[in-house]
Each structure stands twice: as structure tokens, then as C-alpha cells.
Scaffold this motif. Structure first.
Motif, PDB file in Angstrom:
ATOM      1  N   GLY A  30       0.838  -1.272  -0.030  1.00  0.00           N
ATOM      2  CA  GLY A  30      -0.077   0.086   0.060  1.00  0.00           C
ATOM      3  C   GLY A  30       0.860   1.220  -0.096  1.00  0.00           C
ATOM      4  N   ASN A  31       0.175   2.461  -0.122  1.00  0.00           N
ATOM      5  CA  ASN A  31       1.003   3.948  -0.100  1.00  0.00           C
ATOM      6  C   ASN A  31       1.877   3.731  -1.163  1.00  0.00           C
ATOM      7  OD1 ASN A  31       0.989   6.174   0.774  1.00  0.00           O
ATOM      8  ND2 ASN A  31       1.864   5.688   2.749  1.00  0.00           N
ATOM      9  N   PHE A  32       1.745   3.114  -2.311  1.00  0.00           N
ATOM     10  CA  PHE A  32       2.622   2.982  -3.667  1.00  0.00           C
ATOM     11  C   PHE A  32       3.669   2.265  -3.637  1.00  0.00           C
ATOM     12  CE2 PHE A  32      -0.144   7.081  -3.748  1.00  0.00           C
ATOM     13  CZ  PHE A  32      -0.693   6.921  -4.866  1.00  0.00           C
ATOM     14  N   VAL A  33       3.835   1.435  -2.449  1.00  0.00           N
ATOM     15  CA  VAL A  33       5.227   0.840  -2.248  1.00  0.00           C
ATOM     16  C   VAL A  33       5.020  -0.711  -2.393  1.00  0.00           C
ATOM     17  CG1 VAL A  33       7.078   0.044  -0.397  1.00  0.00           C
ATOM     18  CG2 VAL A  33       5.860   2.614  -0.486  1.00  0.00           C
ATOM     19  N   ALA A  34       6.039  -1.341  -2.735  1.00  0.00           N
ATOM     20  CA  ALA A  34       5.924  -2.966  -2.918  1.00  0.00           C
ATOM     21  C   ALA A  34       7.423  -3.358  -2.239  1.00  0.00           C
ATOM     22  CB  ALA A  34       5.630  -3.416  -4.327  1.00  0.00           C
ATOM     23  N   ILE A  35       7.507  -4.542  -1.606  1.00  0.00           N
ATOM     24  CA  ILE A  35       8.580  -5.361  -1.060  1.00  0.00           C
ATOM     25  C   ILE A  35       8.613  -6.706  -1.579  1.00  0.00           C
ATOM     26  CG2 ILE A  35       8.900  -3.664   0.851  1.00  0.00           C
ATOM     27  CD1 ILE A  35       7.282  -5.494   2.479  1.00  0.00           C
ATOM     28  N   PRO A  36       8.973  -6.862  -2.916  1.00  0.00           N
ATOM     29  CA  PRO A  36       8.914  -8.275  -3.363  1.00  0.00           C
ATOM     30  C   PRO A  36      10.114  -8.744  -2.656  1.00  0.00           C
ATOM     31  CG  PRO A  36       9.592  -6.644  -5.126  1.00  0.00           C
ATOM     32  CD  PRO A  36       9.035  -5.972  -4.020  1.00  0.00           C
ATOM     33  N   HIS A  37      10.200 -10.080  -2.491  1.00  0.00           N
ATOM     34  CA  HIS A  37      11.341 -10.903  -1.689  1.00  0.00           C
ATOM     35  C   HIS A  37      11.019 -12.241  -1.944  1.00  0.00           C
ATOM     36  CE1 HIS A  37       8.285 -10.521   1.244  1.00  0.00           C
ATOM     37  NE2 HIS A  37       8.590 -11.461   1.792  1.00  0.00           N
ATOM     38  N   GLY A  38      11.962 -13.025  -1.716  1.00  0.00           N
ATOM     39  CA  GLY A  38      11.993 -14.444  -1.561  1.00  0.00           C
ATOM     40  C   GLY A  38      13.268 -14.989  -1.540  1.00  0.00           C
ATOM     41  N   LYS A  39      13.375 -16.222  -0.838  1.00  0.00           N
ATOM     42  CA  LYS A  39      14.754 -16.873  -0.765  1.00  0.00           C
ATOM     43  C   LYS A  39      15.106 -17.391  -1.976  1.00  0.00           C
ATOM     44  CE  LYS A  39      13.751 -17.559   3.948  1.00  0.00           C
ATOM     45  NZ  LYS A  39      13.115 -18.640   4.935  1.00  0.00           N
ATOM     46  N   SER A  40      16.396 -17.210  -2.239  1.00  0.00           N
ATOM     47  CA  SER A  40      17.131 -17.969  -3.506  1.00  0.00           C
ATOM     48  C   SER A  40      18.346 -18.383  -3.303  1.00  0.00           C
ATOM     49  CB  SER A  40      17.016 -16.666  -4.654  1.00  0.00           C
ATOM     50  OG  SER A  40      17.375 -17.370  -5.652  1.00  0.00           O
ATOM     51  N   SER A  41      18.752 -19.540  -3.826  1.00  0.00           N
ATOM     52  CA  SER A  41      20.030 -20.130  -3.781  1.00  0.00           C
ATOM     53  C   SER A  41      20.983 -19.222  -4.856  1.00  0.00           C
ATOM     54  CB  SER A  41      20.045 -21.542  -4.103  1.00  0.00           C
ATOM     55  OG  SER A  41      19.604 -21.778  -5.559  1.00  0.00           O
ATOM     56  N   SER A  42      20.328 -18.339  -5.618  1.00  0.00           N
ATOM     57  CA  SER A  42      21.238 -17.552  -6.506  1.00  0.00           C
ATOM     58  C   SER A  42      21.837 -16.441  -5.852  1.00  0.00           C
ATOM     59  CB  SER A  42      20.299 -17.285  -7.896  1.00  0.00           C
ATOM     60  OG  SER A  42      21.067 -16.197  -8.578  1.00  0.00           O
ATOM     61  N   VAL A  43      21.487 -16.157  -4.574  1.00  0.00           N
ATOM     62  CA  VAL A  43      21.881 -15.193  -3.998  1.00  0.00           C
ATOM     63  C   VAL A  43      23.202 -15.404  -3.345  1.00  0.00           C
ATOM     64  CG1 VAL A  43      21.458 -13.272  -2.043  1.00  0.00           C
ATOM     65  CG2 VAL A  43      19.684 -14.180  -3.231  1.00  0.00           C
TER      66      VAL A  43
END
Length: 149
Positions: free
Chosen positions: A60-73
Motif C-alpha cells: 500500500g501507499n505506492f510501495v512494494a517489497i517483493p522478496h523470496g529466498k534464492s540459492s542464486s543470492v
């Protein structure tokens, strides 16, 4: 590790141009790859969409916090993109998104703890309307960093 320690100019674009959610996530993922935070863009983006399928990351409020665990990191980080134009995104308030915090977090337990701490810190800041307005108006990385001081 706190938010200020992971704010990296190489993965922040305050004048990002993307037509939709897919373009925005891919663009920020490519910035993470070029700065050495992830090893593989396709694998990382696929892992982000696994998390996206579990629930809205548009807070909300024009904000997104996409995330996810990845072995590529390969290194914990947060890519940040600020758009001049609102893009469509599944959000809690039904509005689009102008500010995206894309988290790069590995699969192991230590990364998971770091991710939760950073996510909590970002969420606390983004819960403040004044802070969000300042972020939406930020013209420099320094402006952005001041919000998290």
C-alpha cells in the motif's frame, strides 16, 4: 546488519522506467546481478515469483517489497527502484506502485534471520506516511538514506 549497511548506490535507481511489475522486477534483478548480489537472474526472478504467488507484496501507499529466498543470492542486499509513473501491482490498498524494495536473500538460516531483520526495519519505516512521502520525493541516494537514519 541494518538497512543503512545494505543501501548500495549500484542497485538503487530513483528514476527507474518500467511499464509493469514484470519489467520492474527483471530490471532490479539485473542491477543486483551486475553488482554481484546474485549469480543468476532467471533463477532469482523465478524464486521471487514463487513468493509472489503466496501473497501480495504491495503493502500500500505506492510501495512494494517483493522478496523470496534464492540459492542464486551471493550477498544479502536490497535493490530499490522509484518510478515516476505508477505501475499496476497487487496491493493491500488497491493502488499501484511507485517504490519497489527488491530483497536479495539466500536460502540458509543466517540469511533468513538477516532477511527478517531487514524486512522488519523497512516495514517499520514504510509504516510512517511521512517517511514514504520523503522516499517518493527522493532525488538522490543521500535523500533516501536519510529516511533510514
Amino acid at each position: 546488519m541494518d538497512i543503512k549497511s545494505v543501501l548500495d548506490e549500484r542497485v538503487i535507481d530513483l528514476h527507474m522506467n518500467a511499464g509493469d511489475k514484470k519489467e520492474a522486477i527483471l530490471y532490479l534483478a539485473e542491477k543486483l546481478k551486475s553488482a554481484g548480489y546474485i549469480a543468476d537472474v532467471d533463477e532469482y526472478v523465478a524464486d521471487i515469483y514463487v513468493r509472489e504467488a503466496q501473497g501480495q507484496t504491495g503493502i500500500g501507499n505506492f510501495v512494494a517489497i517483493p522478496h523470496g529466498k534464492s540459492s542464486s543470492v551471493t550477498q544479502v542486499g536490497i535493490a530499490i527502484g522509484k518510478l515516476d509513473q505508477e505501475i499496476q501491482w497487487e496491493t493491500l490498498d488497491g493502488k499501484g506502485v511507485k517504490l519497489i524494495f527488491l530483497f536479495a536473500v539466500g536460502n540458509d538460516n543466517e540469511n533468513a534471520k538477516t532477511h527478517l531483520r531487514l524486512l522488519a526495519e523497512v516495514a517499520r519505516t514504510l509504516g510512517n506516511d511521512e517517511a514514504v512521502n520523503t522516499l517518493l520525493e527522493a532525488e538522490s541516494v543521500e535523500d533516501l538514506k536519510k529516511v533510514f537514519s
